[in-house]
Write a protein that holds these residues in place. Sequence first.
Motif, PDB file in Angstrom:
ATOM      1  N   ILE A 127     -10.194  -4.387 -13.512  1.00 62.95           N
ATOM      2  CA  ILE A 127     -10.307  -3.030 -14.028  1.00 62.95           C
ATOM      3  C   ILE A 127     -10.796  -2.070 -12.942  1.00 62.95           C
ATOM      4  CG2 ILE A 127     -11.616  -1.583 -15.645  1.00 62.95           C
ATOM      5  CD1 ILE A 127     -11.525  -3.950 -17.595  1.00 62.95           C
ATOM      6  N   CYS A 128     -11.657  -2.569 -12.054  1.00 59.54           N
ATOM      7  CA  CYS A 128     -12.196  -1.727 -10.976  1.00 59.54           C
ATOM      8  C   CYS A 128     -11.283  -1.687  -9.750  1.00 59.54           C
ATOM      9  CB  CYS A 128     -13.573  -2.243 -10.560  1.00 59.54           C
ATOM     10  SG  CYS A 128     -14.846  -2.074 -11.827  1.00 59.54           S
ATOM     11  N   GLY A 129     -10.158  -2.405  -9.808  1.00 62.40           N
ATOM     12  CA  GLY A 129      -9.234  -2.427  -8.686  1.00 62.40           C
ATOM     13  C   GLY A 129      -9.766  -3.185  -7.484  1.00 62.40           C
ATOM     14  N   SER A 130     -10.559  -4.232  -7.733  1.00 65.09           N
ATOM     15  CA  SER A 130     -11.194  -4.968  -6.643  1.00 65.09           C
ATOM     16  C   SER A 130     -10.830  -6.448  -6.625  1.00 65.09           C
ATOM     17  CB  SER A 130     -12.725  -4.817  -6.743  1.00 65.09           C
ATOM     18  OG  SER A 130     -13.103  -3.474  -6.659  1.00 65.09           O
ATOM     19  N   LEU A 131      -9.627  -6.788  -7.069  1.00 67.55           N
ATOM     20  CA  LEU A 131      -9.213  -8.191  -7.111  1.00 67.55           C
ATOM     21  C   LEU A 131      -9.073  -8.818  -5.725  1.00 67.55           C
ATOM     22  CD1 LEU A 131      -6.660  -8.375 -10.049  1.00 67.55           C
ATOM     23  CD2 LEU A 131      -8.818  -9.606  -9.848  1.00 67.55           C
ATOM     24  N   SER A 132      -9.026  -7.994  -4.690  1.00 71.94           N
ATOM     25  CA  SER A 132      -8.921  -8.547  -3.336  1.00 71.94           C
ATOM     26  C   SER A 132     -10.135  -9.402  -2.994  1.00 71.94           C
ATOM     27  CB  SER A 132      -8.783  -7.427  -2.309  1.00 71.94           C
ATOM     28  OG  SER A 132      -9.906  -6.546  -2.357  1.00 71.94           O
ATOM     29  N   ILE A 133     -11.236  -9.170  -3.690  1.00 72.09           N
ATOM     30  CA  ILE A 133     -12.443  -9.970  -3.475  1.00 72.09           C
ATOM     31  C   ILE A 133     -12.154 -11.436  -3.763  1.00 72.09           C
ATOM     32  CG2 ILE A 133     -14.765 -10.447  -4.392  1.00 72.09           C
ATOM     33  CD1 ILE A 133     -15.059  -7.401  -4.763  1.00 72.09           C
ATOM     34  N   ILE A 134     -11.361 -11.684  -4.814  1.00 74.23           N
ATOM     35  CA  ILE A 134     -11.009 -13.060  -5.172  1.00 74.23           C
ATOM     36  C   ILE A 134     -10.102 -13.664  -4.108  1.00 74.23           C
ATOM     37  CG2 ILE A 134      -9.797 -14.501  -6.866  1.00 74.23           C
ATOM     38  CD1 ILE A 134     -10.678 -12.565  -9.013  1.00 74.23           C
ATOM     39  N   GLN A 135      -9.195 -12.862  -3.583  1.00 69.58           N
ATOM     40  CA  GLN A 135      -8.238 -13.359  -2.605  1.00 69.58           C
ATOM     41  C   GLN A 135      -8.864 -13.574  -1.234  1.00 69.58           C
ATOM     42  OE1 GLN A 135      -5.608 -10.012  -3.004  1.00 69.58           O
ATOM     43  NE2 GLN A 135      -4.255 -11.061  -4.438  1.00 69.58           N
ATOM     44  N   VAL A 136      -9.855 -12.764  -0.875  1.00 63.66           N
ATOM     45  CA  VAL A 136     -10.418 -12.808   0.480  1.00 63.66           C
ATOM     46  C   VAL A 136     -11.767 -13.520   0.527  1.00 63.66           C
ATOM     47  CG1 VAL A 136     -11.204 -11.435   2.438  1.00 63.66           C
ATOM     48  CG2 VAL A 136      -9.215 -10.687   1.102  1.00 63.66           C
ATOM     49  N   GLN A 137     -12.714 -13.073  -0.283  1.00 67.90           N
ATOM     50  CA  GLN A 137     -14.079 -13.576  -0.154  1.00 67.90           C
ATOM     51  C   GLN A 137     -14.322 -14.897  -0.873  1.00 67.90           C
ATOM     52  OE1 GLN A 137     -17.010 -10.611  -1.153  1.00 67.90           O
ATOM     53  NE2 GLN A 137     -16.266  -9.165   0.362  1.00 67.90           N
ATOM     54  N   LEU A 138     -13.683 -15.098  -2.023  1.00 69.18           N
ATOM     55  CA  LEU A 138     -13.915 -16.342  -2.764  1.00 69.18           C
ATOM     56  C   LEU A 138     -13.515 -17.578  -1.958  1.00 69.18           C
ATOM     57  CD1 LEU A 138     -15.010 -17.517  -5.355  1.00 69.18           C
ATOM     58  CD2 LEU A 138     -12.751 -17.243  -6.398  1.00 69.18           C
ATOM     59  N   PRO A 139     -12.350 -17.582  -1.283  1.00 65.90           N
ATOM     60  CA  PRO A 139     -12.013 -18.740  -0.439  1.00 65.90           C
ATOM     61  C   PRO A 139     -13.031 -18.970   0.677  1.00 65.90           C
ATOM     62  CG  PRO A 139     -10.057 -17.426  -0.867  1.00 65.90           C
ATOM     63  CD  PRO A 139     -11.233 -16.618  -1.354  1.00 65.90           C
ATOM     64  N   GLN A 140     -13.571 -17.885   1.241  1.00 67.60           N
ATOM     65  CA  GLN A 140     -14.589 -18.013   2.286  1.00 67.60           C
ATOM     66  C   GLN A 140     -15.831 -18.692   1.729  1.00 67.60           C
ATOM     67  OE1 GLN A 140     -15.394 -14.150   3.974  1.00 67.60           O
ATOM     68  NE2 GLN A 140     -13.246 -13.748   4.436  1.00 67.60           N
TER      69      GLN A 140
END
Length: 247
Positions: free
Chosen positions: A194-207
């Motif tokens: 909803i906040c337009g921040s799904l890139s966090i899952i794609q970038v930071q979660l794997p890290q």
Amino acid sequence: MDKIYETTCQRIFSNIIEAGIRPIAIQVLSVIVISRQRLSSDAISNLLQLNINDVNLSVRLMQSVLKVDLHDSCIQVFHKSIVDYLTDPKRCDPKSTFFVNTAESNLMIAIKCLECLNKELHFNICKLDPGILHKENLDIEYHVSKIPNHLVYAAKFWISHALQCDLTILISTGEILDMFTATHLLHWVELLSICGSLSIIQVQLPQLILRIPNQTVIPIQITEKSIPIPIQSKPINIIKRLLPFKK
């Protein structure tokens, strides 16, 4: 400049100790220095679970090194050089009251973020009527604006803080991380979408997963295949997708 900063901070914390709020002021200063974006006193109070009057008093006593934005009430350090001084053990005595240990501060904030998410995340965070989710002209930004700033901050930045601390200590907190992954993982995805921040899952979660010790098992299974919908182009779809999971 270091001597000026040292003298100023000593005076500040002398007043803080006299006011009897030293532990609180240290937490407040740590968040202001380490936070990934500016926060208001209200947001800091809610995130750290501190009394708002104590937070406001801490900020007021540190006003010689802090400034409050008159527009949005967010707080920040006057100048980056002060942040550099407070976080550098070669310049600021690590034994001093006002030294900000970045690893310990990031750990504290990561835990507080997870506690906040565990306490406040829930299905359909914007409390939308399922009957209106099909509307193409739904004003999602209006509903997002009602989500508390500290909750949005916790959702966006808990991983960022976790990556800058000792993960073995964070994992040792046990039930905090377990509760998040077992109960609120999809609620977190919903909020990020909803906040337009799904890139966090794609970038930071794997890290984050790569840094978790091999012997530790944390059930994180969020991938595009698990949510096969264009959630970034239409954030509201994530709520539709989660409807079957509502308890």
